[in-house]
Design an enzyme around this catalytic site. Structure first.
Site, PDB file in Angstrom:
ATOM      1  N   SER A   1      98.882 -91.217   3.928  1.00 52.01           N
ATOM      2  CA  SER A   1      97.703 -90.345   3.917  1.00 52.01           C
ATOM      3  C   SER A   1      97.363 -89.966   2.473  1.00 52.01           C
ATOM      4  O   SER A   1      97.088 -90.822   1.644  1.00 52.01           O
ATOM      5  CB  SER A   1      97.940 -89.120   4.792  1.00 52.01           C
ATOM      6  OG  SER A   1      96.769 -88.356   4.928  1.00 52.01           O
TER       7      SER A   1
ATOM      8  N   ASP B   1      94.551 -94.100  14.705  1.00 55.15           N
ATOM      9  CA  ASP B   1      94.386 -92.969  13.779  1.00 55.15           C
ATOM     10  C   ASP B   1      93.041 -92.285  14.048  1.00 55.15           C
ATOM     11  O   ASP B   1      91.979 -92.914  13.936  1.00 55.15           O
ATOM     12  CB  ASP B   1      94.460 -93.480  12.342  1.00 55.15           C
ATOM     13  CG  ASP B   1      94.564 -92.341  11.331  1.00 55.15           C
ATOM     14  OD1 ASP B   1      94.234 -91.186  11.683  1.00 55.15           O
ATOM     15  OD2 ASP B   1      94.972 -92.610  10.190  1.00 55.15           O
TER      16      ASP B   1
ATOM     17  N   HIS C   1      97.899 -91.218  13.130  1.00 50.52           N
ATOM     18  CA  HIS C   1      97.873 -90.898  11.705  1.00 50.52           C
ATOM     19  C   HIS C   1      99.267 -90.568  11.161  1.00 50.52           C
ATOM     20  O   HIS C   1      99.640 -91.062  10.088  1.00 50.52           O
ATOM     21  CB  HIS C   1      96.933 -89.713  11.462  1.00 50.52           C
ATOM     22  CG  HIS C   1      96.773 -89.371  10.012  1.00 50.52           C
ATOM     23  ND1 HIS C   1      96.118 -90.197   9.123  1.00 50.52           N
ATOM     24  CD2 HIS C   1      97.193 -88.298   9.283  1.00 50.52           C
ATOM     25  CE1 HIS C   1      96.130 -89.655   7.919  1.00 50.52           C
ATOM     26  NE2 HIS C   1      96.786 -88.493   7.986  1.00 50.52           N
TER      27      HIS C   1
END
Length: 468
Positions: free
Chosen positions: A324, A399, A429
């Site tokens: 991320s 995600d 995610h």
């Protein structure tokens, strides 16, 4: 005027007036006494005259004399009385003159003393007058200037009122949209850090950082170039050939701390047989400071410098891993230190913050905002072009936060001749690492990188996409 001057002035004035009034009073007394004696003398002569006239019956008495003689006698008596009165007044004036003179002189002296005291007061206080006059002139100037400014402003408002009304009537809708657009941009710029960084989720993230148990590890604190203290956890692999084990620098996402990534890190340690160095950015966990883009870049540089100073870590096998937000930090560090990084692995990361803003706020025209409107940019789609080392892109198609298409675009933008795209259809995610085949994909990529260090040998294996 001082009190002493006033007292002297009043006292002297009163004494002078009293002395001046004493003379008229004396003259008035003399006139009253003279009239009284004249009335008594006239009465006495009239009585003598009537008595003489009554006694003779036919004429004047010889003892008394003729009327002319009586008048002469009366005149003589009046002259004698006038002379006596004048002598008496002269003696009274002589007696009163010294007192009146003293009173008049004392009164004049008091007046002079009072006037002198007043003049001394004026002389002693004359030095204050220029300062007071300057202050008064300054305030007068300021007052006039403010009044003039208010008058000009009011005139300008009156002059511009009609054009504003006409403009709003013609272009009111456009103006409203522009104002809304500018307001949203200002709010986003001010609160970008709040929208991007979540170091206090969960609420105890800044107070408690879980530590591994039963596994060799080090709890480390280092300083960045700008003096911020960072907390690191080093997990050491103790198996066979541990001296030559690769080292993975782990950059986590935008929430929590490194203690929350320990389950994922321990599985990497066991399955990949590598050393792991977990990094808490500034403002996260036990690290100091506040998170921002430039600060996170400084943190990554400080961590890489620290790894290079460790003699027990193989400096030729440095891998970067970022999930991320950590993927953007890893791409920046790799783009600036390509000669010190062996390979890079990124998972579910984004192209840039402006691209994410366009995705998350699609109901606003965010794509038309210039870059200077963004406080944090993280332009990974530009920096990936400088990452020519072997690269692995891990994408979870489930995600819901970052569109998986961004991972594919990063893969396509990468200039590396050895690049892999691992796709996990069930990967979300934060939980893609729990998908089956996840560690297998990472292990295979690391072995390929370690197997050959030269670009020629690495070029023999073509780029491919692995769907697991």
């Amino acid at each position: 005027m001082p009190r002493c001057a006033a007292r002297y002035w009043i006292e002297g004035k009163w004494l002078r007036e009293a002395a001046a009034a004493a003379v008229p009073d004396a003259a008035g007394g003399r006139r009253r006494r003279r009239r009284s004696r004249e009335r008594e003398s006239a009465g006495r002569h009239l009585a003598v005259t009537h008595a003489a006239w009554a006694g003779s019956g036919s004429g004047w008495s010889a003892a008394v004399g003729a009327p002319e003689e009586v008048a002469a006698v009366a005149a003589a008596e009046r002259g004698e009385e006038a002379e006596a009165e004048e002598e008496e007044d002269e003696e009274g004036r002589k007696k009163r003159r010294p007192g009146l003179l003293r009173a008049s002189r004392y009164g004049a002296s008091c007046c002079l003393r009072g006037r002198g005291a007043y003049l001394r007061y004026i002389w002693n206080n004359s030095s204050r007058r220029p300062t007071m006059e300057k202050s008064w002139m300054l305030w007068t100037f300021v007052e006039r200037w403010l009044l003039a400014l208010a008058s000009w402003s009011w005139a300008l408002c009156r002059i511009s009122l009609l054009p504003l009304i006409v403009t709003f009537h013609l272009y009111g809708g456009i103006t409203l949209l522009v104002l809304i657009f500018v307001s949203i941009a200002g709010i986003l710029y001010k609160f970008q850090d709040v929208l991007l960084y979540f170091p206090e989720q969960p609420s105890s993230s800044r107070l408690y950082v879980p530590m591994p148990t039963g596994i060799p590890h080090e709890n480390i604190f280092i300083r960045t170039k700008d003096g911020v203290l960072l907390n690191l956890i080093l997990l050491r692999y103790t198996g066979d050939d541990s001296t030559y084990s690769p080292t993975i620098i782990y950059f986590h996402g935008n929430a929590g701390n490194i203690g929350h990534r320990l389950p994922n890190a321990l599985l990497m340690l066991v399955n990949l047989k590598v050393n792991l160095l977990l990094v808490d950015y500034r403002g996260y966990g036990k690290s100091e400071g506040e998170a921002n883009e430039e600060g996170l870049y400084l943190d990554s540089e400080a961590v890489l410098d620290y790894v290079m100073t460790r003699p027990d870590l193989d400096k030729t096998k440095i891998f970067l891993f970022g999930r991320s937000l950590g993927g953007a930090v890893a791409i920046h560090l790799a783009s600036e230190n390509s000669h010190r990084i062996s390979a890079i692995m990124v998972e579910n990361t984004f192209l840039s913050i402006p691209h994410m803003a366009t995705t998350l706020f699609s109901f606003f025209p965010m794509r038309y905002l210039p870059l200077w409107c963004y406080k944090n940019k993280f332009l990974s789609y530009r920096k990936i072009s400088q990452c020519r080392m072997p690269s692995l892109f891990i994408s979870g198609l489930s995600d819901q936060l970052i569109p998986p298409v961004m991972m594919k675009q990063l893969y396509e933008l990468s200039p590396s001749r050895t690049k892999r795209l691992a796709i996990f259809p069930d990967g979300t995610h934060n939980d893609t690492w729990q998908c089956q085949g996840y560690f297998t994909a990472l292990e295979q990529f690391i072995k390929e990188v370690i197997k050959s260090h030269s670009p020629e040998e690495m070029a023999k294996t073509s780029s491919n996409v692995t769907i697991i």
